[in-house]
Design an enzyme around this catalytic site. Sequence first.
Site, PDB file in Angstrom:
ATOM      1  N   ASN A  50       0.826  -1.212   0.000  1.00  0.00           N
ATOM      2  CA  ASN A  50       0.000   0.000   0.000  1.00  0.00           C
ATOM      3  C   ASN A  50       0.860   1.262   0.000  1.00  0.00           C
ATOM      4  OD1 ASN A  50      -0.751   2.170   2.004  1.00  0.00           O
ATOM      5  ND2 ASN A  50      -0.221   0.520   3.379  1.00  0.00           N
ATOM      6  N   CYS A  56      -1.616   1.498   9.031  1.00  0.00           N
ATOM      7  CA  CYS A  56      -1.178   0.104   9.061  1.00  0.00           C
ATOM      8  C   CYS A  56      -0.292  -0.209  10.261  1.00  0.00           C
ATOM      9  CB  CYS A  56      -0.472  -0.259   7.761  1.00  0.00           C
ATOM     10  SG  CYS A  56       0.643   0.987   7.171  1.00  0.00           S
ATOM     11  N   GLU A  60      -0.098   7.157  20.074  1.00  0.00           N
ATOM     12  CA  GLU A  60      -1.558   7.045  20.158  1.00  0.00           C
ATOM     13  C   GLU A  60      -2.010   6.546  21.521  1.00  0.00           C
ATOM     14  OE1 GLU A  60      -2.981   4.763  16.932  1.00  0.00           O
ATOM     15  OE2 GLU A  60      -2.446   6.273  15.455  1.00  0.00           O
TER      16      GLU A  60
END
Length: 98
Positions: free
Chosen positions: A44, A52, A79
């Site tokens: 990708n 991802c 995160e």
Amino acid sequence: MQFKEKVLKLTRKIPKGRVTTYKLIAGKLKTRAYRAVGTALHKNKRLIIIPCHRVVNSNGFIGGYSKGTKKKTELLKKEGIKIKNKKIINFEKILFRF
DNA sequence: CGCAGTCTAGCAC
DNA sequence: GTGCTAGACTGCG
């Protein structure tokens, strides 16, 4: 819709602060080709759009990443996901089961 | 630790 | 257009 498109689309649905595994994605697509899932993410070209880095091995280890596992680890930590020695802390707690 | 299974994309012919 | 190879994996011996 191509196989990889589905993979990417699912990956994009993963909420911030959560992670999933190659195996789960494959299962969601009614296939056992976890390997192909990895390939899809690897090929990708939209690492920015597709998070991802939220996709890891089934045992909670980071696995691989186009930009390097180190980068992946940093993104996850950013995160709110705790990483220790290339392994996700509270993996089962933050695992996103779609 | 090593091997085989499973599926797709990419490159070669 | 068909065939072979490698790949960010997983499970079993």
